[in-house]
Design a protein around this motif. Structure first.
Motif, PDB file in Angstrom:
ATOM      1  N   LEU A   1      20.041  69.496  20.444  1.00  0.00           N
ATOM      2  CA  LEU A   1      21.300  69.340  19.719  1.00  0.00           C
ATOM      3  C   LEU A   1      22.433  69.584  20.692  1.00  0.00           C
ATOM      4  CD1 LEU A   1      22.814  68.970  17.002  1.00  0.00           C
ATOM      5  CD2 LEU A   1      22.673  71.474  16.733  1.00  0.00           C
ATOM      6  N   SER A   2      23.314  68.604  20.803  1.00  0.00           N
ATOM      7  CA  SER A   2      24.409  68.715  21.753  1.00  0.00           C
ATOM      8  C   SER A   2      25.662  68.083  21.170  1.00  0.00           C
ATOM      9  CB  SER A   2      24.022  68.009  23.065  1.00  0.00           C
ATOM     10  OG  SER A   2      24.941  68.310  24.076  1.00  0.00           O
ATOM     11  N   GLY A   3      26.762  68.309  21.842  1.00  0.00           N
ATOM     12  CA  GLY A   3      28.039  67.762  21.417  1.00  0.00           C
ATOM     13  C   GLY A   3      29.145  68.551  22.086  1.00  0.00           C
ATOM     14  N   PRO A   4      30.366  68.136  21.905  1.00  0.00           N
ATOM     15  CA  PRO A   4      31.477  68.823  22.572  1.00  0.00           C
ATOM     16  C   PRO A   4      31.699  70.235  22.048  1.00  0.00           C
ATOM     17  CG  PRO A   4      32.304  67.163  21.057  1.00  0.00           C
ATOM     18  CD  PRO A   4      30.814  67.009  21.098  1.00  0.00           C
ATOM     19  N   SER A   5      32.301  71.049  22.867  1.00  0.00           N
ATOM     20  CA  SER A   5      32.652  72.412  22.481  1.00  0.00           C
ATOM     21  C   SER A   5      33.565  72.371  21.264  1.00  0.00           C
ATOM     22  CB  SER A   5      33.359  73.091  23.654  1.00  0.00           C
ATOM     23  OG  SER A   5      33.692  74.412  23.334  1.00  0.00           O
ATOM     24  N   GLY A   6      33.281  73.229  20.292  1.00  0.00           N
ATOM     25  CA  GLY A   6      34.110  73.298  19.098  1.00  0.00           C
ATOM     26  C   GLY A   6      33.665  72.405  17.963  1.00  0.00           C
ATOM     27  N   VAL A   7      32.617  71.608  18.170  1.00  0.00           N
ATOM     28  CA  VAL A   7      32.180  70.672  17.132  1.00  0.00           C
ATOM     29  C   VAL A   7      31.395  71.362  16.023  1.00  0.00           C
ATOM     30  CG1 VAL A   7      29.961  69.927  18.120  1.00  0.00           C
ATOM     31  CG2 VAL A   7      31.358  68.296  16.815  1.00  0.00           C
ATOM     32  N   GLY A   8      30.911  72.570  16.280  1.00  0.00           N
ATOM     33  CA  GLY A   8      30.187  73.307  15.252  1.00  0.00           C
ATOM     34  C   GLY A   8      28.701  73.444  15.514  1.00  0.00           C
ATOM     35  N   LYS A   9      28.281  73.274  16.764  1.00  0.00           N
ATOM     36  CA  LYS A   9      26.853  73.376  17.080  1.00  0.00           C
ATOM     37  C   LYS A   9      26.278  74.729  16.656  1.00  0.00           C
ATOM     38  CE  LYS A   9      27.373  72.558  21.504  1.00  0.00           C
ATOM     39  NZ  LYS A   9      28.800  72.326  21.659  1.00  0.00           N
ATOM     40  N   SER A  10      26.965  75.798  16.978  1.00  0.00           N
ATOM     41  CA  SER A  10      26.455  77.141  16.658  1.00  0.00           C
ATOM     42  C   SER A  10      26.371  77.365  15.157  1.00  0.00           C
ATOM     43  CB  SER A  10      27.336  78.216  17.289  1.00  0.00           C
ATOM     44  OG  SER A  10      27.286  78.132  18.683  1.00  0.00           O
ATOM     45  N   THR A  11      27.358  76.896  14.426  1.00  0.00           N
ATOM     46  CA  THR A  11      27.358  77.051  12.966  1.00  0.00           C
ATOM     47  C   THR A  11      26.208  76.267  12.348  1.00  0.00           C
ATOM     48  OG1 THR A  11      29.746  77.338  12.993  1.00  0.00           O
ATOM     49  CG2 THR A  11      28.746  76.771  10.878  1.00  0.00           C
ATOM     50  N   VAL A  12      26.020  75.029  12.792  1.00  0.00           N
ATOM     51  CA  VAL A  12      24.917  74.213  12.292  1.00  0.00           C
ATOM     52  C   VAL A  12      23.588  74.886  12.642  1.00  0.00           C
ATOM     53  CG1 VAL A  12      23.707  72.000  12.601  1.00  0.00           C
ATOM     54  CG2 VAL A  12      26.186  72.034  12.241  1.00  0.00           C
ATOM     55  N   LEU A  13      23.462  75.380  13.857  1.00  0.00           N
ATOM     56  CA  LEU A  13      22.227  76.031  14.277  1.00  0.00           C
ATOM     57  C   LEU A  13      21.927  77.264  13.425  1.00  0.00           C
ATOM     58  CD1 LEU A  13      19.861  76.092  16.297  1.00  0.00           C
ATOM     59  CD2 LEU A  13      21.276  77.595  17.706  1.00  0.00           C
ATOM     60  N   GLN A  14      22.940  78.062  13.118  1.00  0.00           N
ATOM     61  CA  GLN A  14      22.729  79.252  12.286  1.00  0.00           C
ATOM     62  C   GLN A  14      22.137  78.870  10.926  1.00  0.00           C
ATOM     63  OE1 GLN A  14      26.601  81.036  12.086  1.00  0.00           O
ATOM     64  NE2 GLN A  14      26.409  82.059  14.061  1.00  0.00           N
ATOM     65  N   ARG A  15      22.638  77.811  10.345  1.00  0.00           N
ATOM     66  CA  ARG A  15      22.149  77.395   9.023  1.00  0.00           C
ATOM     67  C   ARG A  15      20.768  76.751   9.109  1.00  0.00           C
ATOM     68  NH1 ARG A  15      27.530  75.610   5.693  1.00  0.00           N
ATOM     69  NH2 ARG A  15      28.737  77.438   6.289  1.00  0.00           N
ATOM     70  N   ILE A  16      20.520  76.008  10.179  1.00  0.00           N
ATOM     71  CA  ILE A  16      19.197  75.408  10.385  1.00  0.00           C
ATOM     72  C   ILE A  16      18.155  76.511  10.525  1.00  0.00           C
ATOM     73  CG2 ILE A  16      17.780  74.160  12.083  1.00  0.00           C
ATOM     74  CD1 ILE A  16      19.345  72.204  10.518  1.00  0.00           C
TER      75      ILE A  16
END
Length: 187
Positions: free
Chosen positions: A9-24
């Motif tokens: 899972l990748s994307g630009p900084s600030g896109v919400g990767k960490s938030t999505v990962l926490q919920r996954i």
């Protein structure tokens, strides 16, 4: 026994990767989530060994020298990397693995002779660049100069979307999580 699958899972900084990962992590506990090493400063609320392995620049250089990283990248003045051994162990044991990494790192995984062909790369995109800038600045975790570097990098990272196997637009976190879960199940 089947070999585990590797998802990136990748994307630009600030896109919400960490938030999505926490919920996954809550909804898909059967996945193994790699913890990256970084030279950046620990943010409030982050836990060493859980969110990141916080290391010095010297320690990170030693990991590179010993070829112990699956991928690594410098981003906004700091290094980030994925320890290789634990990823390979989990895949060999039949466990699916999810990496949350920067675009530079995703490119390295894709070109890896050992794991690149089997990796499924997922790009998490913002609904617009303006929304991405609002989210990044709204975090309030970095000074203005660092924010500007991240926004400049984000423009280049957005242009890399076509290099990925799948794109999920993070207009709504729950919808993005649902989309990623569907993708994990289908791949």
């Amino acid at each position: 026994m089947r070999r585990g699958r590797l998802f990136v899972l990748s994307g630009p900084s600030g896109v919400g990767k960490s938030t999505v990962l926490q919920r996954i992590r809550v909804r898909c506990p059967q996945l193994w989530y790699s913890v990256s090493a970084t030279t950046r400063t620990q943010r409030p609320g982050e836990r060493p060994g859980v969110d990141y392995f916080f290391v010095t620049a010297q320690e990170f250089a030693e990991l590179i020298e010993r070829q112990e990283l699956l991928e690594y990248a410098q981003f906004a003045g700091n290094y980030y990397g994925t320890p290789q051994g634990p990823v390979e162990e989990r895949l060999a044991a039949g466990t699916d693995v999810l990496l949350e990494i920067e675009v530079q790192g995703a490119r390295q995984v894709r070109s890896s002779p050992r794991l690149g062909a089997e990796a499924v790369l997922v790009f998490l995109a913002p609904p617009s660049f303006e929304e991405l800038a609002r989210r990044l600045i709204g975090r309030g975790t970095e000074d203005e100069q660092t924010q500007e570097r991240r926004l400049t990098a984000a423009r280049a990272e957005l242009a890399a979307e076509a290099e990925f196997d799948h794109t999920i637009v993070n207009t709504d976190v729950d919808a993005a999580v649902d989309g990623l879960i569907r993708l994990l199940a289908e791949s």
